[in-house]
Design a protein around this motif. Structure first.
Motif, PDB file in Angstrom:
ATOM      1  N   GLU A  98      -9.450-100.932 -57.247  1.00 12.51           N
ATOM      2  CA  GLU A  98      -9.947-100.587 -56.082  1.00 12.51           C
ATOM      3  C   GLU A  98     -10.649-101.760 -55.198  1.00 12.51           C
ATOM      4  OE1 GLU A  98      -9.957 -95.800 -56.984  1.00 12.51           O
ATOM      5  OE2 GLU A  98     -11.881 -97.078 -57.145  1.00 12.51           O
ATOM      6  N   VAL A  99     -10.767-101.874 -53.885  1.00  9.13           N
ATOM      7  CA  VAL A  99     -11.678-102.485 -53.383  1.00  9.13           C
ATOM      8  C   VAL A  99     -12.990-101.922 -53.110  1.00  9.13           C
ATOM      9  CG1 VAL A  99     -11.717-103.819 -51.063  1.00  9.13           C
ATOM     10  CG2 VAL A  99      -9.440-103.450 -52.013  1.00  9.13           C
ATOM     11  N   HIS A 100     -13.776-102.588 -53.331  1.00  8.08           N
ATOM     12  CA  HIS A 100     -15.139-102.011 -53.497  1.00  8.08           C
ATOM     13  C   HIS A 100     -15.471-100.785 -54.146  1.00  8.08           C
ATOM     14  CE1 HIS A 100     -16.161-104.184 -49.148  1.00  8.08           C
ATOM     15  NE2 HIS A 100     -16.251-104.969 -50.506  1.00  8.08           N
ATOM     16  N   GLY A 101     -14.492-100.591 -55.250  1.00  6.03           N
ATOM     17  CA  GLY A 101     -14.679 -99.516 -56.264  1.00  6.03           C
ATOM     18  C   GLY A 101     -14.674 -99.671 -57.603  1.00  6.03           C
ATOM     19  N   GLU A 102     -13.781 -99.113 -58.446  1.00  7.16           N
ATOM     20  CA  GLU A 102     -13.336 -99.361 -59.725  1.00  7.16           C
ATOM     21  C   GLU A 102     -12.612-100.754 -59.704  1.00  7.16           C
ATOM     22  OE1 GLU A 102     -14.419 -98.215 -62.358  1.00  7.16           O
ATOM     23  OE2 GLU A 102     -15.359 -96.204 -61.596  1.00  7.16           O
ATOM     24  N   ALA A 103     -13.052-101.751 -60.389  1.00  9.45           N
ATOM     25  CA  ALA A 103     -12.369-103.220 -60.456  1.00  9.45           C
ATOM     26  C   ALA A 103     -11.360-103.009 -61.725  1.00  9.45           C
ATOM     27  CB  ALA A 103     -13.335-104.169 -60.939  1.00  9.45           C
ATOM     28  N   ALA A 104     -11.296-102.378 -62.557  1.00  6.84           N
ATOM     29  CA  ALA A 104     -10.316-102.371 -63.776  1.00  6.84           C
ATOM     30  C   ALA A 104      -9.031-101.660 -63.365  1.00  6.84           C
ATOM     31  CB  ALA A 104     -10.867-101.766 -64.781  1.00  6.84           C
ATOM     32  N   ALA A 105      -8.042-101.662 -64.030  1.00  5.60           N
ATOM     33  CA  ALA A 105      -6.675-100.873 -63.967  1.00  5.60           C
ATOM     34  C   ALA A 105      -6.514 -99.854 -65.063  1.00  5.60           C
ATOM     35  CB  ALA A 105      -5.751-101.825 -63.968  1.00  5.60           C
ATOM     36  N   GLY A 106      -5.607 -98.910 -64.705  1.00 11.63           N
ATOM     37  CA  GLY A 106      -5.165 -98.000 -65.822  1.00 11.63           C
ATOM     38  C   GLY A 106      -3.881 -97.474 -65.687  1.00 11.63           C
ATOM     39  N   GLY A 107      -3.235 -96.530 -66.158  1.00 11.92           N
ATOM     40  CA  GLY A 107      -2.100 -95.919 -66.016  1.00 11.92           C
ATOM     41  C   GLY A 107      -1.798 -94.538 -66.122  1.00 11.92           C
ATOM     42  N   TRP A 117      12.991 -70.336 -54.746  1.00 10.51           N
ATOM     43  CA  TRP A 117      13.511 -69.145 -54.465  1.00 10.51           C
ATOM     44  C   TRP A 117      13.655 -68.953 -52.851  1.00 10.51           C
ATOM     45  CZ3 TRP A 117       9.424 -69.594 -58.232  1.00 10.51           C
ATOM     46  CH2 TRP A 117       9.651 -69.283 -59.334  1.00 10.51           C
ATOM     47  N   SER A 118      13.988 -67.612 -52.488  1.00  8.35           N
ATOM     48  CA  SER A 118      14.306 -67.539 -50.954  1.00  8.35           C
ATOM     49  C   SER A 118      12.882 -67.377 -50.425  1.00  8.35           C
ATOM     50  CB  SER A 118      15.065 -66.403 -50.735  1.00  8.35           C
ATOM     51  OG  SER A 118      14.449 -64.982 -51.256  1.00  8.35           O
ATOM     52  N   ASP A 119      11.903 -66.797 -50.993  1.00  6.12           N
ATOM     53  CA  ASP A 119      10.581 -66.348 -50.352  1.00  6.12           C
ATOM     54  C   ASP A 119       9.499 -67.705 -50.814  1.00  6.12           C
ATOM     55  OD1 ASP A 119      11.637 -64.324 -48.849  1.00  6.12           O
ATOM     56  OD2 ASP A 119      11.298 -63.170 -50.743  1.00  6.12           O
ATOM     57  N   ALA A 120       9.642 -68.470 -51.657  1.00  2.92           N
ATOM     58  CA  ALA A 120       8.521 -69.318 -52.272  1.00  2.92           C
ATOM     59  C   ALA A 120       9.022 -70.326 -52.981  1.00  2.92           C
ATOM     60  CB  ALA A 120       7.563 -68.479 -52.861  1.00  2.92           C
ATOM     61  N   THR A 121       8.407 -71.612 -53.244  1.00  2.00           N
ATOM     62  CA  THR A 121       8.745 -72.429 -53.907  1.00  2.00           C
ATOM     63  C   THR A 121       7.336 -72.822 -54.859  1.00  2.00           C
ATOM     64  OG1 THR A 121      10.241 -73.699 -52.378  1.00  2.00           O
ATOM     65  CG2 THR A 121       9.487 -74.998 -53.973  1.00  2.00           C
ATOM     66  N   VAL A 122       7.697 -73.172 -56.102  1.00  2.00           N
ATOM     67  CA  VAL A 122       6.551 -73.484 -56.940  1.00  2.00           C
ATOM     68  C   VAL A 122       6.687 -74.646 -57.725  1.00  2.00           C
ATOM     69  CG1 VAL A 122       5.353 -72.753 -59.093  1.00  2.00           C
ATOM     70  CG2 VAL A 122       5.941 -71.018 -57.264  1.00  2.00           C
ATOM     71  N   HIS A 123       5.576 -75.608 -57.612  1.00  2.00           N
ATOM     72  CA  HIS A 123       5.804 -76.956 -58.471  1.00  2.00           C
ATOM     73  C   HIS A 123       4.418 -76.785 -59.507  1.00  2.00           C
ATOM     74  CE1 HIS A 123       8.133 -78.529 -54.944  1.00  2.00           C
ATOM     75  NE2 HIS A 123       7.039 -77.858 -54.222  1.00  2.00           N
ATOM     76  N   LEU A 124       4.954 -77.225 -60.798  1.00  2.00           N
ATOM     77  CA  LEU A 124       4.120 -77.422 -61.637  1.00  2.00           C
ATOM     78  C   LEU A 124       3.950 -78.926 -62.180  1.00  2.00           C
ATOM     79  CD1 LEU A 124       2.134 -76.385 -64.128  1.00  2.00           C
ATOM     80  CD2 LEU A 124       4.201 -76.328 -65.442  1.00  2.00           C
ATOM     81  N   ASN A 125       2.638 -79.474 -61.996  1.00  2.00           N
ATOM     82  CA  ASN A 125       2.424 -80.893 -62.258  1.00  2.00           C
ATOM     83  C   ASN A 125       1.467 -81.054 -63.530  1.00  2.00           C
ATOM     84  OD1 ASN A 125       3.712 -82.247 -59.667  1.00  2.00           O
ATOM     85  ND2 ASN A 125       2.295 -80.262 -59.019  1.00  2.00           N
ATOM     86  N   LEU A 126       1.981 -81.756 -64.522  1.00  2.00           N
ATOM     87  CA  LEU A 126       1.131 -82.216 -65.743  1.00  2.00           C
ATOM     88  C   LEU A 126       1.141 -83.409 -65.674  1.00  2.00           C
ATOM     89  CD1 LEU A 126       2.818 -79.408 -68.212  1.00  2.00           C
ATOM     90  CD2 LEU A 126       0.613 -79.085 -67.005  1.00  2.00           C
ATOM     91  N   ALA A 127      -0.127 -84.070 -66.059  1.00  2.00           N
ATOM     92  CA  ALA A 127      -0.347 -85.501 -66.035  1.00  2.00           C
ATOM     93  C   ALA A 127      -1.401 -85.885 -67.017  1.00  2.00           C
ATOM     94  CB  ALA A 127      -0.734 -86.033 -64.836  1.00  2.00           C
ATOM     95  N   GLY A 128      -1.066 -86.885 -67.690  1.00  2.00           N
ATOM     96  CA  GLY A 128      -1.961 -87.555 -68.681  1.00  2.00           C
ATOM     97  C   GLY A 128      -2.227 -89.049 -67.901  1.00  2.00           C
ATOM     98  N   ALA A 129      -3.646 -89.708 -68.372  1.00  2.00           N
ATOM     99  CA  ALA A 129      -3.908 -90.757 -67.572  1.00  2.00           C
ATOM    100  C   ALA A 129      -4.966 -91.552 -68.677  1.00  2.00           C
ATOM    101  CB  ALA A 129      -4.445 -90.989 -66.417  1.00  2.00           C
ATOM    102  N   TRP A 130      -4.856 -92.913 -68.352  1.00  2.00           N
ATOM    103  CA  TRP A 130      -5.864 -94.026 -68.996  1.00  2.00           C
ATOM    104  C   TRP A 130      -6.416 -94.483 -67.831  1.00  2.00           C
ATOM    105  CZ3 TRP A 130      -8.047 -94.667 -73.592  1.00  2.00           C
ATOM    106  CH2 TRP A 130      -8.933 -96.006 -73.762  1.00  2.00           C
ATOM    107  N   THR A 131      -7.680 -94.000 -67.636  1.00  2.00           N
ATOM    108  CA  THR A 131      -8.297 -94.185 -65.998  1.00  2.00           C
ATOM    109  C   THR A 131      -8.798 -95.668 -66.138  1.00  2.00           C
ATOM    110  OG1 THR A 131     -10.608 -93.756 -67.095  1.00  2.00           O
ATOM    111  CG2 THR A 131      -9.176 -91.726 -66.470  1.00  2.00           C
ATOM    112  N   ARG A 132      -9.355 -95.887 -64.682  1.00  2.00           N
ATOM    113  CA  ARG A 132      -9.731 -97.284 -64.638  1.00  2.00           C
ATOM    114  C   ARG A 132     -11.132 -97.346 -65.407  1.00  2.00           C
ATOM    115  NH1 ARG A 132      -7.966 -95.361 -59.807  1.00  2.00           N
ATOM    116  NH2 ARG A 132      -6.215 -96.404 -58.791  1.00  2.00           N
ATOM    117  N   ALA A 133     -11.700 -96.471 -65.896  1.00  2.00           N
ATOM    118  CA  ALA A 133     -12.802 -96.545 -66.905  1.00  2.00           C
ATOM    119  C   ALA A 133     -12.515 -96.669 -68.127  1.00  2.00           C
ATOM    120  CB  ALA A 133     -13.964 -95.257 -66.390  1.00  2.00           C
ATOM    121  N   HIS A 134     -11.130 -96.576 -68.402  1.00  2.93           N
ATOM    122  CA  HIS A 134     -10.589 -96.856 -69.803  1.00  2.93           C
ATOM    123  C   HIS A 134     -10.991 -95.847 -70.665  1.00  2.93           C
ATOM    124  CE1 HIS A 134     -10.060-101.514 -68.861  1.00  2.93           C
ATOM    125  NE2 HIS A 134      -9.306-100.671 -68.211  1.00  2.93           N
TER     126      HIS A 134
END
Length: 215
Positions: A98-107, A117-134
């Motif tokens: 980041e600029v003026h933020g976390e200087a490291a990278a992650g993934g 469905w006709s009356d609604a749409t549902v999204h489920l998001n599941l994520a894992g990360a190796w943060t910029r703070a490692h």
């Protein structure tokens, strides 16, 4: 879903406002660009600029954060199109310095399941990360949208986050999407979050514009 081959889908938040226990800032702008480079594939680049108005932390009065570059692929085309059953997609990305933020990278890597469905749409998001703070982190969210046939449809999202060495976080977003045309949508939302010992409120307004860049 992903942008069609040769299409660019631009998600733009020209101006937003974020207030936490530590600072107040304008978000100007936040942007996500999705480019469909092959059937079922898109490249995604995203970032947002914060202009801090009070409680500035190290790095000055502004910074560019949440900088990421990723690739998304639809493994199964389902009810979001003309088929039955859930859509399944995966996304692999790099968290850039980041600029003026976390200087490291992650993934990060995420799995997205969507069912319409006709009356609604549902999204489920599941994520894992190796943060910029490692350190390892994980998140999960559920997004519920109103009927796609409505000109203006409500949207709500519940999100949970966990990171090693930090207290769990949670967030709730409520908003609406106005489909102006097949290629343009306007949206607005209010988001409240508690990340560790820091509470935050965000006001968001933006647009999604899809257009062809190649034939």
């Amino acid at each position: 879903d992903v942008a069609g081959p040769g299409e660019l889908e631009l998600e733009l938040e020209p101006l937003g406002f974020a207030r936490s226990d530590r600072q107040r800032a304008f978000v100007s702008p936040a942007a996500v660009a999705n480019w469909g480079f092959a059937p079922g594939w898109e490249a995604v680049v995203e970032a947002q600029q914060l202009v801090v108005t009070s409680g500035a932390e190290r790095g000055g009065r502004w910074r560019v954060e949440d900088v990421a570059l990723s690739v998304k692929h639809v493994l199964r085309d389902g009810s979001l199109g003309d088929r039955t059953g859930p859509n399944v997609a995966v996304e692999l990305g790099a968290l850039l310095p980041e600029v003026h933020g976390e200087a490291a990278a992650g993934g990060q890597a995420s799995l997205v399941l969507s069912q319409a469905w006709s009356d609604a749409t549902v999204h489920l998001n599941l994520a894992g990360a190796w943060t910029r703070a490692h350190v390892p982190a994980a998140s999960g969210s559920v997004i519920v949208e109103g009927p796609s046939r409505w000109l203006v449809r409500p949207v709500a999202e519940v999100e949970l986050q966990a990171e090693r060495g930090a207290r769990p976080g949670r967030a709730l977003l409520v908003g609406a999407i106005w489909r102006v045309s097949p290629t343009l949508a306007l949206d607005g939302a209010l988001r409240g979050a508690a990340m560790g010992d820091v509470g935050a409120i965000e006001v968001r307004a933006g647009l999604t514009w899809t257009f062809a860049v190649t034939r």
